[in-house]
Scaffold this active site. Structure first.
Site, PDB file in Angstrom:
ATOM      1  N   LYS B 221      43.728  51.342  40.861  1.00  0.00           N
ATOM      2  CA  LYS B 221      45.122  50.906  41.047  1.00  0.00           C
ATOM      3  C   LYS B 221      46.077  52.087  41.227  1.00  0.00           C
ATOM      4  O   LYS B 221      47.213  51.896  41.674  1.00  0.00           O
ATOM      5  CB  LYS B 221      45.555  50.041  39.858  1.00  0.00           C
ATOM      6  CG  LYS B 221      44.973  48.631  39.957  1.00  0.00           C
ATOM      7  CD  LYS B 221      45.639  47.682  38.994  1.00  0.00           C
ATOM      8  CE  LYS B 221      45.122  46.263  39.214  1.00  0.00           C
ATOM      9  NZ  LYS B 221      45.432  45.407  38.042  1.00  0.00           N
ATOM     10  N   HIS B 279      35.712  42.503  41.033  1.00  0.00           N
ATOM     11  CA  HIS B 279      36.396  41.364  41.653  1.00  0.00           C
ATOM     12  C   HIS B 279      35.486  40.572  42.581  1.00  0.00           C
ATOM     13  O   HIS B 279      35.935  39.739  43.360  1.00  0.00           O
ATOM     14  CB  HIS B 279      37.653  41.835  42.403  1.00  0.00           C
ATOM     15  CG  HIS B 279      38.793  42.141  41.472  1.00  0.00           C
ATOM     16  ND1 HIS B 279      39.466  41.152  40.771  1.00  0.00           N
ATOM     17  CD2 HIS B 279      39.363  43.315  41.105  1.00  0.00           C
ATOM     18  CE1 HIS B 279      40.399  41.721  40.018  1.00  0.00           C
ATOM     19  NE2 HIS B 279      40.347  43.038  40.196  1.00  0.00           N
ATOM     20  N   ASP B 307      37.835  40.689  32.047  1.00  0.00           N
ATOM     21  CA  ASP B 307      39.091  41.085  32.687  1.00  0.00           C
ATOM     22  C   ASP B 307      39.957  39.850  32.966  1.00  0.00           C
ATOM     23  O   ASP B 307      41.169  39.848  32.699  1.00  0.00           O
ATOM     24  CB  ASP B 307      38.764  41.833  33.994  1.00  0.00           C
ATOM     25  CG  ASP B 307      40.006  42.413  34.658  1.00  0.00           C
ATOM     26  OD1 ASP B 307      40.940  42.806  33.922  1.00  0.00           O
ATOM     27  OD2 ASP B 307      40.045  42.456  35.905  1.00  0.00           O
TER      28      ASP B 307
END
Lengths: 110, 364
Positions: B221, B279, B307
């Site tokens: 990120k 993800h 998460d």
């Protein structure tokens, strides 16, 4: 073998084991408590040559360690003969004579 | 003739002829505690218990005769050299056989040295001293290397942890998410270890490295602009595409660290898996690679559950927090679609611990 003079090479032995005559006597005494020839003769008579070779090998190590110079040389020679499978009679006879003379000299020392 | 001085190193003397042992004991008695074995059986019995495990008190060196009636010296040597606890003990072969063949067999079998009879007092002592010093020196070096290695490992691991925390602060979060992720991952993995389904898969992994690596899942990120990362409200699909690059950015960051470290570093291996695949979805509809089911590394499948649970129970700049119960419901609804069904099946049994962890580690 002719150049090997001593049956019991005391000074050589003392040099190797650190100079203590007491210790040397103790080791010689330990050595003389065992009959090394009779079991060897048995093995040879029985044709158990591998056994005989092992006993000779042991005796070679011990006699060399104690600076029993003539005996060590004679043992090495007989070990080789037994190993090669050639006639050992003469050589064994010599070994026996040296062995007894060595034992005689040891008994005078200890 | 066994001397009893516990401060001295122990030398085990193995020879079937007592005179030979006596001489060696005499040579070594000033400097060492000597122990005698009159054959291979006795020697092995002194070194190993009946289950083949090495004993606690081992000799510092072994003097070993080759020709012995029960078990010969070569076999004893092989046993010593094939056990992890004894293989570094220097073994000096002592033999009356002056054949090169026996000598090379001994040395190739791992013997440190070869001493022929008749023994020479000074030479035997010097050789034993040398090999003991050498073994001790190399042992000390090994220890030093392992201490230094773990120092280096700790340093870069804590650097990465700090990096992860810094990145989280930038997301206007407090570091608590990372702490919770690590704790939740630990609880879930420990549960998984108790199941038949996952025990085999996890047993060969380094669990503590995997748990530590979970903290790094979002380091990518750092590459996402503030305007997108901190945007309140819904993202446009273009903006969401940018968000979706963070797993790849993360795994590239880990790659750049790995370049300078050994390939077998499991912490970094897990960190890369977790960054890159956390993800992905069980049904293959995730990002960045669209991997599905078991093709997604287990570490990433675990962290993806953790998460999401933590994201659901937290408030973010774009959403309010869901309750613990609602969050569990959402996880259950995504069983077999977003998440590994076998992992979701274990969540109810750790739900209470999950709730506590979230409660006790709130954002500050």
């Amino acid at each position: 073998m002719a150049e090997t003079t001593y049956y019991v090479d005391v000074s050589d032995a003392l040099k190797r084991i650190g100079g203590s005559m007491d210790l040397y006597k103790r080791l010689l005494k330990q050595y003389s408590e065992t009959d090394h020839i009779e079991p060897l003769e048995e093995s040879l008579k029985d044709g158990a040559y591998e056994d005989a070779a092992r006993k000779l090998h042991t005796l070679k190590g011990v006699s060399a360690n104690l600076s029993l110079a003539k005996l060590a040389a004679a043992t090495a020679e007989l070990e080789k003969i037994v190993h090669d499978g050639t006639d050992y009679n003469e050589s064994f006879k010599t070994l026996k004579e040296i062995y007894h003379e060595t034992s005689q000299q040891i008994s005078e020392i200890i | 003739m066994t001397t009893n001085d516990t401060n001295k190193d122990i030398v085990l003397i193995v020879d079937d002829i007592d005179i030979n042992r006596s001489i060696l004991c005499e040579i070594l008695r000033d400097d060492y505690q000597t122990i005698e074995a009159d054959g291979g059986v006795k020697a092995l019995d002194y070194l190993f218990d009946s289950d083949g495990n090495a004993r606690k008190l081992l000799p510092t060196a072994v003097l070993l005769d080759v020709m012995m009636p029960d078990i010969d010296g070569f076999e004893v040597l092989e046993r010593i050299k094939s056990h992890d606890d004894t293989k570094n003990i220097p073994v000096l072969i002592i033999s009356a056989s002056d054949s090169e063949q026996a000598e090379s067999r001994g040395l190739f079998g791992g013997a440190a040295d070869y001493i022929t009879k008749p023994f020479n007092h000074d030479i035997v002592r010097a050789r034993v001293d040398n090999h003991i010093n050498l073994a001790r020196y190399s042992h000390e070096l090994e220890e030093l290397v392992s201490i230094k290695t773990s120092e280096v490992t700790r340093t870069y691991e804590s650097t990465l942890e700090v990096l992860a925390t810094i990145i989280e602060y930038r997301n206007l979060e407090s570091g608590a998410h990372i702490r919770r992720t690590t704790l939740l991952t630990e609880v879930l993995i420990n549960k998984m270890l108790k199941t038949k389904k996952f025990r085999a898969a996890l047993e060969n992994e380094n669990i503590s490295s995997m748990i530590k690596a979970s903290a790094l899942h979002d380091i990518g990120k750092i590459g996402i602009p503030d305007s997108i990362l901190l945007k309140p409200g819904k993202l446009t699909s273009e903006e969401f595409d940018v968000i979706k690059t963070h797993p790849t950015i993360g795994s590239r960051i880990i790659d750049s660290i790995s370049e300078n470290l050994p390939d077998n570093d499991l912490y970094l291996k897990y960190a890369k898996e977790i960054c890159h695949f956390h993800h992905e979805r069980w049904d293959g509809k995730g990002y960045p690679d669209g991997k599905k089911e078991d093709d997604i590394p287990l570490s990433a499948r675990i962290v993806s559950v953790v998460d999401v649970y933590d994201a659901l129970t937290s408030s973010r700049c774009y959403k309010e927090a869901f309750s613990h119960e609602v969050s569990l419901d959402i996880l259950a609804q995504e069983r077999g679609t977003q998440f590994d069904p076998n992992i979701i099946d274990l969540v109810p049994s750790v739900a209470e611990v999950f709730r506590k962890i979230v409660e006790e580690n709130r954002d500050m």
